[in-house]
Write a protein that holds these residues in place. Structure first.
Motif, PDB file in Angstrom:
ATOM      1  N   ASP A   2      10.132  -3.705 -17.729  1.00 29.23           N
ATOM      2  CA  ASP A   2       9.971  -4.411 -16.458  1.00 29.23           C
ATOM      3  C   ASP A   2       9.955  -3.437 -15.284  1.00 29.23           C
ATOM      4  OD1 ASP A   2       9.849  -6.819 -17.766  1.00 29.23           O
ATOM      5  OD2 ASP A   2      11.955  -7.355 -17.406  1.00 29.23           O
ATOM      6  N   THR A   3      10.702  -2.342 -15.417  1.00 27.76           N
ATOM      7  CA  THR A   3      10.670  -1.315 -14.367  1.00 27.76           C
ATOM      8  C   THR A   3       9.287  -0.677 -14.281  1.00 27.76           C
ATOM      9  OG1 THR A   3      13.034  -0.849 -14.690  1.00 27.76           O
ATOM     10  CG2 THR A   3      11.733   0.839 -13.559  1.00 27.76           C
ATOM     11  N   GLU A   4       8.677  -0.435 -15.431  1.00 27.74           N
ATOM     12  CA  GLU A   4       7.316   0.099 -15.436  1.00 27.74           C
ATOM     13  C   GLU A   4       6.351  -0.858 -14.737  1.00 27.74           C
ATOM     14  OE1 GLU A   4       6.341   0.977 -19.463  1.00 27.74           O
ATOM     15  OE2 GLU A   4       7.592   2.794 -19.547  1.00 27.74           O
ATOM     16  N   GLU A   5       6.537  -2.155 -14.949  1.00 30.52           N
ATOM     17  CA  GLU A   5       5.677  -3.139 -14.284  1.00 30.52           C
ATOM     18  C   GLU A   5       5.897  -3.119 -12.774  1.00 30.52           C
ATOM     19  OE1 GLU A   5       2.822  -5.726 -13.458  1.00 30.52           O
ATOM     20  OE2 GLU A   5       3.174  -4.735 -15.402  1.00 30.52           O
ATOM     21  N   GLN A   6       7.164  -2.986 -12.354  1.00 22.64           N
ATOM     22  CA  GLN A   6       7.460  -2.855 -10.927  1.00 22.64           C
ATOM     23  C   GLN A   6       6.790  -1.617 -10.346  1.00 22.64           C
ATOM     24  OE1 GLN A   6       8.997  -4.865  -8.905  1.00 22.64           O
ATOM     25  NE2 GLN A   6      10.524  -6.078 -10.008  1.00 22.64           N
ATOM     26  N   PHE A   7       6.808  -0.543 -11.122  1.00 24.47           N
ATOM     27  CA  PHE A   7       6.190   0.709 -10.690  1.00 24.47           C
ATOM     28  C   PHE A   7       4.692   0.490 -10.466  1.00 24.47           C
ATOM     29  CE2 PHE A   7       7.328   5.431 -11.230  1.00 24.47           C
ATOM     30  CZ  PHE A   7       6.353   5.842 -10.325  1.00 24.47           C
ATOM     31  N   ARG A   8       4.036  -0.174 -11.405  1.00 21.63           N
ATOM     32  CA  ARG A   8       2.597  -0.425 -11.270  1.00 21.63           C
ATOM     33  C   ARG A   8       2.299  -1.266 -10.028  1.00 21.63           C
ATOM     34  NH1 ARG A   8      -0.249   1.356 -15.443  1.00 21.63           N
ATOM     35  NH2 ARG A   8       0.856   1.735 -17.422  1.00 21.63           N
ATOM     36  N   GLN A   9       3.121  -2.260  -9.786  1.00 26.51           N
ATOM     37  CA  GLN A   9       2.916  -3.093  -8.604  1.00 26.51           C
ATOM     38  C   GLN A   9       3.095  -2.285  -7.319  1.00 26.51           C
ATOM     39  OE1 GLN A   9       5.394  -6.607  -8.825  1.00 26.51           O
ATOM     40  NE2 GLN A   9       4.665  -7.147 -10.881  1.00 26.51           N
ATOM     41  N   SER A  10       4.097  -1.390  -7.318  1.00 28.42           N
ATOM     42  CA  SER A  10       4.312  -0.538  -6.146  1.00 28.42           C
ATOM     43  C   SER A  10       3.132   0.397  -5.918  1.00 28.42           C
ATOM     44  CB  SER A  10       5.603   0.276  -6.316  1.00 28.42           C
ATOM     45  OG  SER A  10       6.728  -0.562  -6.401  1.00 28.42           O
ATOM     46  N   LEU A  11       2.582   0.941  -7.015  1.00 24.16           N
ATOM     47  CA  LEU A  11       1.397   1.798  -6.899  1.00 24.16           C
ATOM     48  C   LEU A  11       0.220   1.034  -6.316  1.00 24.16           C
ATOM     49  CD1 LEU A  11       1.151   4.000 -10.137  1.00 24.16           C
ATOM     50  CD2 LEU A  11       1.449   4.783  -7.783  1.00 24.16           C
ATOM     51  N   ALA A  12       0.012  -0.179  -6.804  1.00 22.24           N
ATOM     52  CA  ALA A  12      -1.106  -0.981  -6.308  1.00 22.24           C
ATOM     53  C   ALA A  12      -0.948  -1.277  -4.816  1.00 22.24           C
ATOM     54  CB  ALA A  12      -1.211  -2.280  -7.103  1.00 22.24           C
ATOM     55  N   ALA A  13       0.280  -1.599  -4.396  1.00 24.26           N
ATOM     56  CA  ALA A  13       0.522  -1.911  -2.993  1.00 24.26           C
ATOM     57  C   ALA A  13       0.337  -0.694  -2.095  1.00 24.26           C
ATOM     58  CB  ALA A  13       1.935  -2.468  -2.827  1.00 24.26           C
ATOM     59  N   ALA A  14       0.538   0.513  -2.675  1.00 20.75           N
ATOM     60  CA  ALA A  14       0.445   1.745  -1.870  1.00 20.75           C
ATOM     61  C   ALA A  14      -0.924   2.410  -1.958  1.00 20.75           C
ATOM     62  CB  ALA A  14       1.516   2.733  -2.317  1.00 20.75           C
ATOM     63  N   SER A  15      -1.879   1.789  -2.653  1.00 21.31           N
ATOM     64  CA  SER A  15      -3.151   2.463  -2.929  1.00 21.31           C
ATOM     65  C   SER A  15      -3.890   2.861  -1.653  1.00 21.31           C
ATOM     66  CB  SER A  15      -4.043   1.581  -3.797  1.00 21.31           C
ATOM     67  OG  SER A  15      -4.334   0.360  -3.140  1.00 21.31           O
ATOM     68  N   ARG A  16      -3.900   1.997  -0.663  1.00 23.49           N
ATOM     69  CA  ARG A  16      -4.626   2.333   0.580  1.00 23.49           C
ATOM     70  C   ARG A  16      -3.964   3.512   1.283  1.00 23.49           C
ATOM     71  NH1 ARG A  16      -6.271  -2.517   4.457  1.00 23.49           N
ATOM     72  NH2 ARG A  16      -7.434  -2.945   2.525  1.00 23.49           N
ATOM     73  N   ARG A  17      -2.636   3.501   1.321  1.00 24.22           N
ATOM     74  CA  ARG A  17      -1.928   4.615   1.972  1.00 24.22           C
ATOM     75  C   ARG A  17      -2.125   5.913   1.197  1.00 24.22           C
ATOM     76  NH1 ARG A  17       4.070   5.458   2.451  1.00 24.22           N
ATOM     77  NH2 ARG A  17       4.252   3.636   1.093  1.00 24.22           N
ATOM     78  N   GLU A  18      -2.156   5.823  -0.126  1.00 22.90           N
ATOM     79  CA  GLU A  18      -2.380   7.024  -0.930  1.00 22.90           C
ATOM     80  C   GLU A  18      -3.765   7.612  -0.682  1.00 22.90           C
ATOM     81  OE1 GLU A  18       0.495   6.825  -4.808  1.00 22.90           O
ATOM     82  OE2 GLU A  18      -1.539   6.067  -5.045  1.00 22.90           O
ATOM     83  N   ARG A  19      -4.757   6.741  -0.580  1.00 23.82           N
ATOM     84  CA  ARG A  19      -6.117   7.247  -0.340  1.00 23.82           C
ATOM     85  C   ARG A  19      -6.198   7.917   1.035  1.00 23.82           C
ATOM     86  NH1 ARG A  19      -9.471   4.234  -3.830  1.00 23.82           N
ATOM     87  NH2 ARG A  19      -8.255   4.017  -5.746  1.00 23.82           N
ATOM     88  N   ALA A  20      -5.465   7.359   2.008  1.00 23.13           N
ATOM     89  CA  ALA A  20      -5.514   7.920   3.362  1.00 23.13           C
ATOM     90  C   ALA A  20      -4.826   9.271   3.448  1.00 23.13           C
ATOM     91  CB  ALA A  20      -4.883   6.942   4.350  1.00 23.13           C
ATOM     92  N   THR A  21      -3.712   9.435   2.683  1.00 24.11           N
ATOM     93  CA  THR A  21      -2.936  10.672   2.781  1.00 24.11           C
ATOM     94  C   THR A  21      -3.225  11.647   1.645  1.00 24.11           C
ATOM     95  OG1 THR A  21      -1.098   9.700   1.509  1.00 24.11           O
ATOM     96  CG2 THR A  21      -1.054   9.428   3.919  1.00 24.11           C
ATOM     97  N   ALA A  22      -3.936  11.168   0.596  1.00 26.03           N
ATOM     98  CA  ALA A  22      -4.211  11.984  -0.600  1.00 26.03           C
ATOM     99  C   ALA A  22      -2.909  12.478  -1.215  1.00 26.03           C
ATOM    100  CB  ALA A  22      -5.141  13.153  -0.270  1.00 26.03           C
ATOM    101  N   ASN A  23      -1.901  11.605  -1.226  1.00 24.64           N
ATOM    102  CA  ASN A  23      -0.602  11.940  -1.800  1.00 24.64           C
ATOM    103  C   ASN A  23      -0.029  10.742  -2.539  1.00 24.64           C
ATOM    104  OD1 ASN A  23       0.575  14.672  -1.234  1.00 24.64           O
ATOM    105  ND2 ASN A  23      -0.103  14.133   0.839  1.00 24.64           N
TER     106      ASN A  23
END
Length: 392
Positions: free
Chosen positions: A260-281
């Protein structure tokens, strides 16, 4: 129980040549500032965690004149533990710059010289990862106040060093995770530059989630134990009426199971995708974790006085020592680097009583009188001056 019975240094900072036998119990190194007292503890701690706690670049630990002449440096120690004698050697060989190296490849601070490090444990070649945990040590320093008032990176490092000394699997997992983050960040930059496709992130997302979730779980488990032990130490050092808590703040929510923690991690990654693309981090994961230190439910990272922060730092280090002793079945070597000078006599006494419950405690100070008053002839004393260490 374990202790360091011999320390051997060659061209380690200002200590050009040193062969020093050390007894069990309390050892006090005293002398003026900038004579090499901290360097001694730096060398001992290096034997435990495989790198200097003071140097940004490992070239810094090698004596400058020796490096310029092509001479090697060495930190060696003999550790007595559980009826076994273990010899650890960390060697530094200077490597001059290539003849064709450009200015960008030369470090002007060190004359362009780098170092090659080699580690041996009882004559067998080892990696830095394999060395960690061979001998355990806990370092108390004046900079521990930054564990409270400093950035999250210092608190993450505190956790990582602690767990790595207790669990050899942790440091390997941490290294894998760090490599994944580096590779993923590189891919994010390539996607931003149009040199890669977003679909290529899927593989590194899987790696990030798997390695990161495990690290988060290990940190959470350790923090549960550490919080309880730290509260006990703090209650004995602090002003009466202070209710102390540690609150782990993982970047990714920890669920009931690791799946379930892995699933939470995936959801957090999805929510941060736009910010990651903007910062390349990569912006979520254990590399963004933190923990809060609270007194009476007030965040000490923001509101602590220097006295409170110093007591909290000491409590964390004492809890680190207690945790290592309980998990490893042997007490760590205690290193106290001039941390007593700003304490009142009562608090100094309590810290010394706790720290000296272990088989060996190495203490540095500029003022020997309080040490003599407390330990008398039960301690061993060395004067440190002009790059030398002499019995006193």
């Amino acid at each position: 129980m374990a202790y360091l019975s011999h320390l051997s240094l060659t061209n380690f900072r200002n200590l050009v040549e040193l062969e020093l036998d050390l007894p069990e119990g309390v050892v006090v190194f005293f002398g003026s500032n900038a004579q090499g007292k901290t360097t001694l503890l730096e060398a001992v701690y290096l034997l435990a965690i495989a790198r200097s706690f003071r140097a940004e670049n490992e070239r810094e630990v090698l004596n400058f004149q020796a490096a310029a002449q092509g001479n090697h440096g060495l930190v060696g120690g003999t550790i007595e533990k559980l009826g076994e004698r273990v010899q650890v050697m960390v060697g530094y060989q200077p490597v001059p710059p290539r003849a064709d190296a450009g200015e960008s490849e030369r470090d002007p601070r060190h004359g362009g010289i780098s170092v090659r490090k080699q580690i041996r444990v009882s004559r067998v070649k080892r990696t830095a990862t394999e060395l960690v945990g061979t001998v355990n040590a806990v370092l108390f320093s004046a900079e521990d106040i930054e564990l409270v008032m400093g950035p999250p990176s210092g608190r993450r490092r505190f956790l990582d060093v602690l767990i790595s000394q207790a669990d050899p699997l942790y440091i390997k997992g941490l290294q894998r995770y760090q490599k994944v983050v580096q590779q993923r960040n590189q891919l994010l930059r390539m996607i931003n530059d149009g040199r890669a496709q977003a679909e290529e992130l899927a593989f590194w997302d899987d790696e990030l989630v798997r390695e990161g979730s495990w690290i988060t779980w290990r940190r959470r488990d350790v923090m549960k134990v550490l919080a309880s032990v730290c509260a006990e130490h703090h209650a004995q050092l602090a002003t009466p009426g202070e209710f102390f808590q540690i609150s782990y703040q993982p970047s990714v929510p920890v669920a009931e199971t690791i799946q379930d923690t892995e699933e939470q991690f995936r959801q957090s990654l999805a929510a941060a995708s736009r910010r990651e693309r903007a910062t390349a981090n990569t912006v979520v994961g254990p590399h963004r974790d933190d923990f809060d230190l609270l007194i009476n439910e007030v965040d000490m990272g923001t509101f602590a006085s220097r006295g409170q922060a110093r007591t909290l730092g000491l409590s964390l280090r004492l809890a680190e020592a207690s945790y290592l002793a309980s998990v490893r079945g042997e007490g760590p070597i205690i290193l106290l680097d001039d941390v007593l000078s700003e304490m009142d006599s009562d608090r100094r006494r309590r810290v010394l009583e706790k720290a000296t419950q272990y088989q060996q405690s190495l203490i540095t100070t500029t003022d020997i009188e309080p040490m003599k008053d407390f330990f008398g002839e039960t301690a061993t004393y060395f004067r440190v001056a002009d790059g030398g260490v002499q019995p006193w």
